[in-house]
Design a protein around this motif. Structure first.
Motif, PDB file in Angstrom:
ATOM      1  N   THR A  59       0.827  -1.207   0.000  1.00 29.22           N
ATOM      2  CA  THR A  59       0.000   0.000   0.000  1.00 29.22           C
ATOM      3  C   THR A  59       0.864   1.262   0.000  1.00 29.22           C
ATOM      4  OG1 THR A  59      -1.544  -1.277   1.344  1.00 29.22           O
ATOM      5  CG2 THR A  59      -1.921   1.098   1.208  1.00 29.22           C
ATOM      6  N   ALA A  97      10.854 -10.130  -7.115  1.00 27.80           N
ATOM      7  CA  ALA A  97      11.305  -8.896  -6.466  1.00 27.80           C
ATOM      8  C   ALA A  97      10.084  -8.054  -6.084  1.00 27.80           C
ATOM      9  CB  ALA A  97      12.236  -8.126  -7.387  1.00 27.80           C
ATOM     10  N   ASP A  99       9.067  -5.019  -6.844  1.00 23.82           N
ATOM     11  CA  ASP A  99       8.324  -4.308  -7.896  1.00 23.82           C
ATOM     12  C   ASP A  99       7.479  -5.267  -8.726  1.00 23.82           C
ATOM     13  OD1 ASP A  99      10.729  -5.384  -8.888  1.00 23.82           O
ATOM     14  OD2 ASP A  99      10.815  -3.948 -10.539  1.00 23.82           O
TER      15      ASP A  99
ATOM     16  N   SER B  54      14.063 -14.085   4.148  1.00 22.21           N
ATOM     17  CA  SER B  54      12.724 -13.976   3.570  1.00 22.21           C
ATOM     18  C   SER B  54      12.778 -13.327   2.194  1.00 22.21           C
ATOM     19  CB  SER B  54      11.870 -13.162   4.545  1.00 22.21           C
ATOM     20  OG  SER B  54      10.526 -13.116   4.172  1.00 22.21           O
ATOM     21  N   HIS B  55      11.614 -13.023   1.633  1.00 24.55           N
ATOM     22  CA  HIS B  55      11.527 -12.418   0.303  1.00 24.55           C
ATOM     23  C   HIS B  55      12.030 -10.972   0.320  1.00 24.55           C
ATOM     24  CE1 HIS B  55       7.860 -11.355   2.448  1.00 24.55           C
ATOM     25  NE2 HIS B  55       7.766 -10.315   1.658  1.00 24.55           N
ATOM     26  N   LEU B  56      12.234 -10.423  -0.866  1.00 23.12           N
ATOM     27  CA  LEU B  56      12.782  -9.070  -1.012  1.00 23.12           C
ATOM     28  C   LEU B  56      11.725  -8.026  -0.644  1.00 23.12           C
ATOM     29  CD1 LEU B  56      14.621  -9.646  -4.402  1.00 23.12           C
ATOM     30  CD2 LEU B  56      15.642  -9.587  -2.113  1.00 23.12           C
ATOM     31  N   ARG B  57      12.098  -7.066   0.179  1.00 24.32           N
ATOM     32  CA  ARG B  57      11.132  -6.079   0.653  1.00 24.32           C
ATOM     33  C   ARG B  57      11.175  -4.771  -0.140  1.00 24.32           C
ATOM     34  NH1 ARG B  57       9.318  -8.516   5.542  1.00 24.32           N
ATOM     35  NH2 ARG B  57      10.035 -10.636   5.221  1.00 24.32           N
ATOM     36  N   THR B  59      13.932  -4.358  -2.843  1.00 19.37           N
ATOM     37  CA  THR B  59      14.746  -4.575  -4.033  1.00 19.37           C
ATOM     38  C   THR B  59      13.873  -4.829  -5.255  1.00 19.37           C
ATOM     39  OG1 THR B  59      16.344  -5.617  -2.562  1.00 19.37           O
ATOM     40  CG2 THR B  59      16.675  -5.936  -4.929  1.00 19.37           C
ATOM     41  N   THR B  60      14.154  -4.106  -6.348  1.00 20.93           N
ATOM     42  CA  THR B  60      13.445  -4.340  -7.608  1.00 20.93           C
ATOM     43  C   THR B  60      14.163  -5.445  -8.378  1.00 20.93           C
ATOM     44  OG1 THR B  60      14.771  -2.754  -8.834  1.00 20.93           O
ATOM     45  CG2 THR B  60      12.811  -1.889  -7.723  1.00 20.93           C
ATOM     46  N   ASN B  61      13.489  -5.907  -9.439  1.00 25.62           N
ATOM     47  CA  ASN B  61      14.089  -6.970 -10.248  1.00 25.62           C
ATOM     48  C   ASN B  61      15.387  -6.495 -10.898  1.00 25.62           C
ATOM     49  OD1 ASN B  61      13.946  -9.631 -11.286  1.00 25.62           O
ATOM     50  ND2 ASN B  61      13.301  -8.798 -13.266  1.00 25.62           N
ATOM     51  N   ASP B  62      15.410  -5.248 -11.346  1.00 21.27           N
ATOM     52  CA  ASP B  62      16.629  -4.679 -11.922  1.00 21.27           C
ATOM     53  C   ASP B  62      17.767  -4.657 -10.897  1.00 21.27           C
ATOM     54  OD1 ASP B  62      18.183  -2.996 -13.874  1.00 21.27           O
ATOM     55  OD2 ASP B  62      18.017  -1.592 -12.194  1.00 21.27           O
ATOM     56  N   ARG B  64      18.058  -6.520  -8.266  1.00 18.86           N
ATOM     57  CA  ARG B  64      18.480  -7.892  -7.977  1.00 18.86           C
ATOM     58  C   ARG B  64      19.466  -8.381  -9.041  1.00 18.86           C
ATOM     59  NH1 ARG B  64      14.321 -12.603  -6.698  1.00 18.86           N
ATOM     60  NH2 ARG B  64      13.291 -11.840  -8.577  1.00 18.86           N
ATOM     61  N   GLN B  98       4.451   1.738   2.077  1.00 15.24           N
ATOM     62  CA  GLN B  98       5.548   1.075   1.367  1.00 15.24           C
ATOM     63  C   GLN B  98       6.346   2.055   0.503  1.00 15.24           C
ATOM     64  OE1 GLN B  98       6.853  -1.957   1.499  1.00 15.24           O
ATOM     65  NE2 GLN B  98       8.150  -1.873  -0.324  1.00 15.24           N
ATOM     66  N   ASP B  99       5.631   2.937  -0.227  1.00 17.25           N
ATOM     67  CA  ASP B  99       6.356   3.841  -1.129  1.00 17.25           C
ATOM     68  C   ASP B  99       7.190   4.850  -0.354  1.00 17.25           C
ATOM     69  OD1 ASP B  99       3.940   4.999  -0.210  1.00 17.25           O
ATOM     70  OD2 ASP B  99       3.816   6.331  -1.936  1.00 17.25           O
ATOM     71  N   GLU B 100       6.752   5.235   0.825  1.00 15.11           N
ATOM     72  CA  GLU B 100       7.522   6.184   1.641  1.00 15.11           C
ATOM     73  C   GLU B 100       8.811   5.532   2.150  1.00 15.11           C
ATOM     74  OE1 GLU B 100       4.250   8.899   3.837  1.00 15.11           O
ATOM     75  OE2 GLU B 100       4.076   6.764   4.295  1.00 15.11           O
ATOM     76  N   ARG B 101       8.698   4.278   2.609  1.00 14.17           N
ATOM     77  CA  ARG B 101       9.906   3.578   3.079  1.00 14.17           C
ATOM     78  C   ARG B 101      10.857   3.300   1.918  1.00 14.17           C
ATOM     79  NH1 ARG B 101       7.958  -0.917   4.421  1.00 14.17           N
ATOM     80  NH2 ARG B 101       5.754  -0.421   4.659  1.00 14.17           N
TER      81      ARG B 101
END
Lengths: 185, 185
Positions: A59, A97, A99, B54-57, B59-62, B64, B98-101
């Motif tokens: 979110t 990832a 995104d 755990s999974h990426l919180r 990190t984008t695919n690029d 990674r 999420q976008d702020e963090r």
């Protein structure tokens, strides 16, 4: 970060199980009652699933503003129906990832579907994955009995999304609140 | 999702503690040895902190892809130095969307700082927050002794970022691997 526990019990819960449906994946034992608690001193006969109401994973701040304009409130007297829906997503989901997962969440209009039913259907998400639990999420909904059809519509729309293709275990447990007179019988 | 445990022990670990520094927040007991395990049958005398890889919180695919071009490998024979750095972030951090963090993470060039030291300084992040642990993350680093100055540089740069203004508890535990001859004494 307080962990909330959901107990499936042979007797003596706050909620009576009216239906339990396995959407996909392995079943769990059917228990006629469910209780919830932030304490878990003893494991009762039955099952226990636990999760935390954690920070926002997808979110945005703008989306949070839209959710908060018309929030669903838990614990309303008229909301005598509830649903506990434990969900697990598969490795294909978790190996993406951030995104990539966010893009699927957005394309699935997950947030917008929930907004369509606010404030009548209140919802709370508990995260279980990082606690080593069998499910990744425990989703909890409360609504008045007359909203049952709309609740079915809500979960039906979510289950038809691209995001739900990554769900590999889901159990839909429908509940009605046990009123005090009944509990005293 | 297997939970990894880090044990501070009075004796008998894989790693000897050479320094323990409280950067901020409450201290933990000093233990001369640290052991790690995916099993936690008994709580030893000392402390235990646990987390999941755990999974990426953020990190984008690029991103990674950039990390994987030159990955840091754990368990190298030459990497006889390690650091365990448990970290907690404050409520201001976790209450952000999420976008702020993600924006603060990006402005802090967190990923790029780590890239500058790959593959010499290998790193693994364990998530603890959703498991109800006292720290949010357990960060683990392995590097050869000659990279110690560069490791100090790495953590110094991270601690100077905007993101680190949200860290309210951090303990830096430096370690050297106990070799087999020594362990047999």
């Amino acid at each position: 970060m307080k962990m909330k526990h959901f107990f499936g019990k042979p007797d003596g819960g706050e909620w009576r199980v009216t239906a339990q449906t396995v959407l996909c994946g392995e079943a769990i034992a059917h228990m006629p009652y469910i209780a919830t608690s932030y304490d878990a001193p003893l494991h009762p006969p039955g099952w226990r699933f636990s999760g935390v109401s954690s920070h926002l994973r997808y979110t945005t701040n703008d989306e949070r503003g839209r959710l908060n304009q018309n929030p669903g409130i838990l614990g309303r007297a008229a909301a005598t129906c509830a649903a506990l829906i434990p969900i697990r997503k598969n490795e294909a989901w978790w190996s993406m990832a951030q995104d990539e997962r966010r893009a699927i969440y957005a394309r699935s209009v997950h947030l917008e579907i929930g907004l369509d039913y606010l404030p009548e259907i209140a919802r709370q998400l508990f995260h279980s994955r990082d606690a080593g639990e069998p499910f990744d999420f425990l989703t909890w909904f409360e609504f008045p009995p007359e909203a049952t059809d709309r609740f079915d519509d809500l979960v039906g729309r979510l289950r038809a999304t691209e995001e739900w293709q990554y769900v590999d275990r889901e159990i839909d447990i429908r509940l009605t609140r046990i009123n005090e007179e009944e509990a005293e019988e």
